[in-house]
Design an enzyme around this catalytic site. Sequence first.
Site, mmCIF file in Angstrom:
data_model
loop_
_atom_site.group_PDB
_atom_site.id
_atom_site.type_symbol
_atom_site.label_atom_id
_atom_site.label_comp_id
_atom_site.label_asym_id
_atom_site.label_seq_id
_atom_site.Cartn_x
_atom_site.Cartn_y
_atom_site.Cartn_z
ATOM 1 N N HIS A 136 0.868 -1.180 0.000
ATOM 2 C CA HIS A 136 0.000 0.000 0.000
ATOM 3 C C HIS A 136 0.908 1.236 0.000
ATOM 4 C CE1 HIS A 136 -2.669 2.981 1.937
ATOM 5 N NE2 HIS A 136 -3.681 2.226 1.562
ATOM 6 N N ASP A 213 3.187 -4.612 7.987
ATOM 7 C CA ASP A 213 2.002 -3.765 7.839
ATOM 8 C C ASP A 213 0.801 -4.686 8.022
ATOM 9 O OD1 ASP A 213 -0.240 -2.540 6.868
ATOM 10 O OD2 ASP A 213 0.693 -1.740 5.057
ATOM 11 N N GLN A 216 -4.491 -4.951 7.054
ATOM 12 C CA GLN A 216 -5.522 -5.900 6.630
ATOM 13 C C GLN A 216 -5.509 -7.160 7.484
ATOM 14 O OE1 GLN A 216 -7.881 -5.208 4.524
ATOM 15 N NE2 GLN A 216 -7.005 -3.281 3.827
ATOM 16 N N LYS A 239 -10.083 -0.869 10.813
ATOM 17 C CA LYS A 239 -10.209 -2.057 9.964
ATOM 18 C C LYS A 239 -10.540 -3.301 10.789
ATOM 19 C CE LYS A 239 -7.103 -0.366 6.369
ATOM 20 N NZ LYS A 239 -7.985 0.156 5.332
ATOM 21 N N CYS A 377 -4.880 2.363 -3.552
ATOM 22 C CA CYS A 377 -3.658 2.937 -2.963
ATOM 23 C C CYS A 377 -2.481 1.980 -3.124
ATOM 24 C CB CYS A 377 -3.849 3.298 -1.487
ATOM 25 S SG CYS A 377 -5.131 4.506 -1.220
#
Length: 420
Positions: A136, A213, A216, A239, A377
Amino acid sequence: MKIDNQELLHPPISARTVEDWRNDFPILRETVRGKPLVYLDNAATTQKPQSVIDAEVAYYTHTNANVHRGVHTLSQRATDRYEGARSKVRRFINAADTKEIVFVRGTTEAINLVAQSYARPRLTADDNIIISAMEHHSNIVPWQMVCAQTGAELRVVPVNDAGEFEFDVFAKVIGPRTKLVAVTHLSNALGSITPVRRIIELAHSHGVPVLLDGAQAVSHLGIDVRALDCDFYAFSGHKIFGPTGIGALYGKEALLEAMPPYQGGGDMIRSVTFGETEYNDLPYKFEAGTPNIAGAIGLGAALDYVSAIGLDAIAAHERDLLDYATGLVSDIPGLRIVGTAQEKASILSFTLTGIHAHDIGTILDHGGIAIRAGHHCAMPLMQRFGLSGTARASFSLYNTRQEVDALVAGLHKVREMFKR
Ligand code: C6P
């Protein structure tokens, strides 16, 4: 209603059905353009259960005060709730200590913090940082910025045609001048799950720390930072059914301890004179200014909610939805799934020949179906696949097979409209 203990709000969920889960989310009763809302944009942000909404309302109704500052009762209560939320984050990701949990605005801020506070002081023009081709922008641009500041090189591990991290290339790209590896745990645009254990093992064998990261992954895969042995883990509350504007950075204590503060201001200091400042202990050294107290408390409630259901149950349900949707859309002429990794979760990205992704999104919206359309993104990843964008349906615990049927019917309609 006064809510003191969020854990009491949800009975053990094993016996509950998806219909019960849906009832926890008031927004799912909304209609859009006269149709029942079918919300399939969960990778962008998840909806909020009533318990999270109630936790924020209860905080502002009964507790609102600034934290770590007041001797008065409300301030102590607010501090207890805020620090209680930090403990919940610690437990949720199995960090060793609350010192290792820094509240931030979200994944983006967490990564920028590590880029500026960990990487920048350590990088020279001979060094490099490694990311992957499926990052991202939040896990690309902060590294580009720090590379521009220091002259370091940004190395990119490619993905194969299925959207899988090319581990063999990674093994060649990492070297003695690599200072950090920063990769996504789960791709927002493809759904690919990155082989993070192998990446971390190899990086550590070179003495290189790894940032994951988890924007998600956090709501789909169980996160155990100690089992993973990652050095930094970043995620956003919104999220995982929590509020916007709050997230967490996990960092190993020794690394965080050695890092300078990211921002200066109140709360991150122990003492200040005009000559010098002594910084506060972890994690407060990284939390300058009044934090998002209500957001942190809401995030704590969201993690309670997920823990009560259990990520295994959530993952199994989402797996069923993804398999079901993949099977059905595969029969749609001209539909190409983008991202067919063996290890995949919860995200279905696709194109329809001759139809722009935005048109797909707009027509589906007329049927009350919310998906995301565009580059997600992740523009370099789209370029890798020769696309300007995809349509993306992303599933969560409250989605149903009936909603997948509605999506598929909507896609047939899109095709019909473009045939004319
Ligand atoms: N992806 C999506 O629709 P923030 O905005 O800081 O909460 O999260 C940024 C981010 C970082 N990494 C990954 C893998 C992400 O998916 C996201 C956010 C959303 O895919 C909004 S662009």
